[in-house]
Design a protein around this motif. Structure first.
Motif, PDB file in Angstrom:
ATOM      1  N   ASN A  83       0.833  -1.199   0.000  1.00 22.80           N
ATOM      2  CA  ASN A  83       0.000   0.000   0.000  1.00 22.80           C
ATOM      3  C   ASN A  83       0.865   1.245   0.000  1.00 22.80           C
ATOM      4  O   ASN A  83       1.817   1.351   0.765  1.00 22.80           O
ATOM      5  N   GLN A 126      -3.742   0.165  -2.994  1.00 25.67           N
ATOM      6  CA  GLN A 126      -3.311  -1.174  -2.620  1.00 25.67           C
ATOM      7  C   GLN A 126      -2.876  -1.886  -3.895  1.00 25.67           C
ATOM      8  O   GLN A 126      -3.686  -2.274  -4.723  1.00 25.67           O
ATOM      9  N   GLU A 139      -1.772  -7.873   1.282  1.00 24.64           N
ATOM     10  CA  GLU A 139      -0.791  -8.134   2.334  1.00 24.64           C
ATOM     11  C   GLU A 139      -0.373  -9.600   2.326  1.00 24.64           C
ATOM     12  O   GLU A 139       0.778  -9.933   2.610  1.00 24.64           O
TER      13      GLU A 139
END
Length: 1010
Positions: free
Chosen positions: A902, A907, A911
């Motif tokens: 990010n 984004q 993650e």
């Protein structure tokens, strides 16, 4: 407010002082008409907070310096030993300068030695000179003297080589009063270090008149509550450190249009207005323990009916109002008695006598002490001044001298004086102050922060002061073009292609008292641009500067940055691009458009910002050791120059360039210069695109190379998995010198079969200024990779083949060339406008560090062309090499990784994807690699200092580059150099001497807050 009987004649006033009796009330005070003021002043009068403040009982007031038996004993002992002349001498605080000649010094010495003056107020000079003079003067004093100074925004207001804090109006925009208290603490520490006991601050004037020529910036604003709360915070910080604060300019200099330095200003305010507005801060400050007050030279008919009679010498104001009505029993200073507001009314000596008889304790900047002392003596002999009246002031002075520690006076120590006055913590605090002060007052359409970096942005400068820090910082986020033109039509033509225009209005802080108003031509420029473009106007001057703008409605973004210092400019640029969010509130109103208290919070995008090391828990002193290693590398011919950047907690805290582009040249390396980052290309061009593909589930960890690229089916590499490929665990060779097959083995010259000296059909792949490779040679390279043997043992083997293959894969699956993918998917939106393949398409060769003098392939100075031979043969675009960049741009990519995909509110991948790629999948087999990322050594030699966490990641490059990030310490480290110049075949001393790793160790050691 109680209505006192205001004395009409001087005799009546003197009689009052002799008898020291209470005043009588009258029911009909002198009527005063309410003055006509601009809308801004009326807005304050209408504020709902204009209620009367009820002070607490005197016994309950806060006392920073409670009286003790030892203090009383010392005061009485000293007082009883004094002669009458010595007592009178205590009443004077005279002017001293450390930048004047011996005539001035001798004159001050005489006053100290012969007239026993009680204090000195220092004006212009330097720290060491003032310290020496203070020690000298104090050595001559029978009773140690008070030392005072006007340090409203720091000692720099009077002393050079010292720190300048924001002006009060800037502080007035800050909501967090703890920050203002920190300013008070820092100011006090610096004052104590200089042997100063009184800082004539804070200013309590409420700047209800925008045309005020002398207060303005010195006021916290136009709202009495805001002014008071900020003043209390500043006082608490200062007096908590043992330095006395002085509230000024009593009873209120805010609603004036003239300067008391040059004339006697008139304040036509009613008693009721004075009580509710001007006196409000004093009442609250007294309850909070304010030590002293400075009385202004003002003409206030509602307080002193005698025409043209200054408040500073008015018993009605000093004794009746300040002492009796408000119950203030601290020290009372006059404002400087040489100011025309006082000196025009009475001659030296006479003005001093009247000031003392009015109730003041200390006569500031007396012009003629011998004459004034004589006048006071005559008044005493004539029984106009009593022993009790003299004792009242002198004993009060002595009490505060004891509280200041002057009963145990120590000279100022000169060692480390400059460094003590300018601690690194000051700069960190300065960043924090401006981050909380800069105010957004318009944000139509959420133009702030600028999210879309894929637009053309221009900057236009107005005002007559510098703007370099602002522009430099803006350009660190994206490409911003400076457009300069005084002719409006020509200017608008130049701006035709730009979507957003940032207008900076820059006025010097050094001329804070001058009118900051925009000129008519400047207003016309703003109006013209705003009618055609999206405009963000950033005001680096008093908020009042904006009051003349024709049409605010057409300007979607308005920022008030208040001052034009470097940090204000940097912070404001950060706000524009979202590295910080706006927090400030406007301390004053701007016509009917913007009101005091207005302020819009803006979104904080997680883009890199800028701060000091101490701001993020690191030591700038420790980081200085980086310079030692950089110089060692340059002196040892390990690299001619380099860029080094360190960021922590999302803030760039160290960014410096060292050396030159070449050993023999004179072009110094700049932060904006470009370097061939070599294998760091893998991590900043190919890998992020691979991660997106993985995130989109177009490939998985166990997907085989044969499945990814059909041309590998049937080869010895078809079963290598995606995970093995990116971990350099697929048994592939390290590399093949592909270029050697295209040159003569004897002469080392390129063969005509493969090259042309000019761009021509079938030969369009440029490898140097005058060398073009045939277009189909890529197929030959891929064939050699496919046919290359695997190494016998399954072990970690770093291979360029991995990313050459991944480039082929990405271009196949995404349908675009890698340079396009990197630019469009990442660089544009990340603001990496200095990162690209083939930099000569956009940049001049002079801003690109050369990497080698090639004598084996291209036979040329390699500058602006990729050093890696295979990447050069791919038209400069390799999956493993080819990117040129600078440290700032590389840091953005590393910060994006540190933030798990990010950056700037985007984004880029999940993650979970980042976690997969930052995992060492084959650690148990002795392979330290993540997927594409290098990782710290497991044992033995490796790419890092061995002192970073195992969750850290990064990459190094053949040309002498390194980019590393550590999630545990939140640090990004970038090192770029051209260590391969002039000959890459020489021993790699940069690596052997562990320069990059030693610098990384310095960075880790510089962490204060773990």
């Amino acid at each position: 407010m109680k209505r006192f009987l205001f004395s009409i004649g001087l005799c009546t006033g003197l009689l009052f002082l002799i008898t020291n009796c209470s005043s009588s009330k009258v029911s009909n005070p002198v009527p005063v008409s309410t003055p006509k003021t601009e809308v801004i002043a009326n807005q304050v009068a209408e504020q709902p907070d204009n209620e009367t403040y009820i002070p607490i009982p005197k016994a309950d007031r806060k006392n920073f310096f409670p009286e003790t038996a030892l203090e009383t004993h010392w005061v009485d002992s000293i007082y009883n030993q004094m002669t009458f002349d010595e007592k009178v001498g205590q009443l004077f605080m005279v002017a001293a300068y450390s930048n004047k000649d011996t005539i001035h010094t001798n004159a001050v010495e005489k006053l100290v030695r012969d007239y026993k003056v009680g204090g000195l107020i220092f004006f212009q000079g330097g720290p060491m000179r003032q310290a020496r003079l203070t020690n000298n003067y104090q050595s001559m004093a029978k009773v140690p003297m008070f030392i005072g100074i006007d340090a409203e925004w720091g000692l720099s207001m009077r002393i050079d080589s010292t720190f300048c804090y924001p002006f009060n109006m800037t502080l007035g925009a800050i909501k967090d009063l703890k920050l203002v208290e920190k300013v008070g603490v820092s100011l006090a520490k610096e004052s104590k270090r200089m042997g100063i006991h009184f800082n004539f601050a804070p200013v309590l004037d409420i700047n209800t008149n925008p045309k005020n020529p002398i207060i303005g910036y010195r006021s916290f604003g136009e709202n009495k509550v805001n002014v008071t709360e900020h003043a209390i915070a500043l006082m608490k910080g200062a007096q908590g450190q043992g330095v006395f604060s002085t509230g000024k300019h009593f009873p209120g200099h805010g609603d004036t249009e003239t300067d008391s330095h040059s004339t006697l200003p008139v304040v036509n305010a009613s008693l009721d207005h004075l009580e509710k507005v001007e006196l409000y801060p004093y009442k609250r400050m007294f309850d909070e323990g304010l030590v002293s007050v400075m009385v202004a030279h003002l003409n206030i008919p509602s307080l002193e009916p005698r025409e043209g009679y200054p408040t500073s010498i008015s018993p009605n104001v000093v004794t009746n109002l300040l002492k009796n009505e408000l119950g203030f029993d601290g020290l009372i200073f006059t404002d400087a008695l040489n100011m025309k507001g006082a000196s025009n009314f009475r001659k030296p000596g006479d003005i001093d006598l009247e000031a003392f008889m009015a109730g003041n304790d200390i006569l500031l900047f007396a012009e003629n002490v011998p004459l004034a002392a004589e006048k006071i003596c005559m008044a005493y002999q004539d029984s106009l001044i009593s022993d009790a009246r003299l004792a009242q002031s002198v004993k009060k002075i002595l009490r505060y001298k004891f509280k200041a520690g002057l009963n145990k006076y120590k000279p100022i120590e000169g060692i480390n004086l400059y460094s003590d006055l300018n601690p690194k913590s000051n700069e960190s605090l300065q960043y924090e102050l401006y981050e909380n002060a800069v105010t957004v007052v318009k944000n139509d359409g959420n133009i702030l922060p600028i999210k879309n970096l894929n637009q053309k942005i221009a900057y236009v400068k107005l005002g007559d002061d510098t703007n370099s820090s602002f522009v430099t910082t803006l350009k660190k986020y994206t490409e911003v073009t400076e457009v300069s033109e005084t002719n409006i039509d020509t200017l608008m033509t130049k701006l035709i292609d730009y979507e957003t225009v940032i207008i900076g209005y820059h006025k010097s802080d050094k001329t804070w008292w001058k009118s900051p108003e925009l000129t008519v031509p400047e207003l016309q420029i703003i109006d013209s641009i705003a009618s055609k473009k999206k405009v963000i106007i950033d005001c680096f001057a008093k908020p009042y500067s904006l009051s003349r703008i024709f049409n605010f409605a057409e300007i979607p973004g308005v920022i008030v940055s208040y001052q034009n210092g470097d940090i204000a400019q940097q912070v404001s640029a950060e706000l524009i691009f979202g590295a910080i969010g706006a927090k400030g509130l406007l301390p004053v109103s701007i016509n009917n458009t913007l009101k005091a208290g207005d302020g819009i919070t803006t979104q904080k995008l997680n883009r890199l910002g800028f701060a000091t090391p101490e701001s993020v828990g690191m030591s700038s002193e420790k980081l200085k050791q980086i310079e030692t290693y950089a110089q060692k590398a340059i002196d040892g011919k390990m690299a001619p120059g380099m860029q080094i950047l360190v960021a922590r907690k999302g803030k760039v805290i160290y960014q410096k360039s060292f050396g030159k582009q070449t050993y023999e040249g004179d072009v110094k390396v700049k932060n904006s210069d470009l370097y061939d980052v070599a294998s760091v290309t893998k991590m900043v061009a190919t890998l992020p695109n691979v991660m997106q593909v993985y995130d989109q589930k177009k490939v998985a960890l166990e997907t085989t190379l044969g499945e990814m690229l059909p041309l590998f089916k049937g080869s010895n590499k078809q079963k290598i998995t995606f995970k093995e490929l990116l971990s350099h665990y697929g048994r592939m060779q390290a590399w093949i010198p592909f270029y050697k097959a295209t040159i003569d083995s004897t002469t080392k010259l390129p063969l005509d079969k493969y090259y042309r000296k000019m761009y021509s059909e079938g030969f369009t792949k440029r490898v140097s200024d005058s060398l073009y490779l045939r277009d189909d040679y890529h197929d030959t390279i891929m064939k050699q990779i496919i046919q290359s043997p695997l190494i016998d043992k399954k072990e970690y083997r770093y291979s360029d083949f991995t990313f050459i293959i991944l480039k082929q894969y990405l271009e196949r699956v995404m349908g675009r060339h890698l340079d396009e993918l990197a630019t469009n998917n990442f660089y544009k939106s990340l603001g990496m406008n200095n990162t690209l393949y083939n930099p000569l398409t956009r940049f001049d060769k002079s801003v690109i560090a050369p990497t080698e003098i090639d004598t084996y392939f291209r036979h040329d100075v390699i500058q602006g062309y990729v050093h890696d031979m295979e990447a050069a043969m791919e038209d400069g675009v390799g999956g493993h090499a080819g990117i040129f960049s600078n440290a700032m741009d590389i840091a953005k990519m590393m910060q994006m990784y540190l933030q798990k995909g990010n950056y700037g509110g985007i984004q880029y991948f999940s993650e979970a994807t980042f976690a997969d790629f930052n995992t060492c999948w084959f650690c148990t087999e002795g392979n330290r690699r993540g997927l594409g990322f290098d990782k710290p050594q497991i044992s033995g030699a490796g790419p890092t200092c061995g002192c970073v966490s195992m969750s850290s990641f990064g990459h190094t490059g053949f040309t002498g580059t390194m980019a590393w990030a550590d999630p545990e310490t939140d640090i990004v480290y970038v090192f770029l150099s051209n260590r391969t110049y002039p000959d890459s075949n020489l021993p790699n001393k940069l690596s052997k001497e562990n320069i990059r790793e030693d610098i990384q160790k310095v960075i880790q050691d510089a962490i204060i807050e773990k």
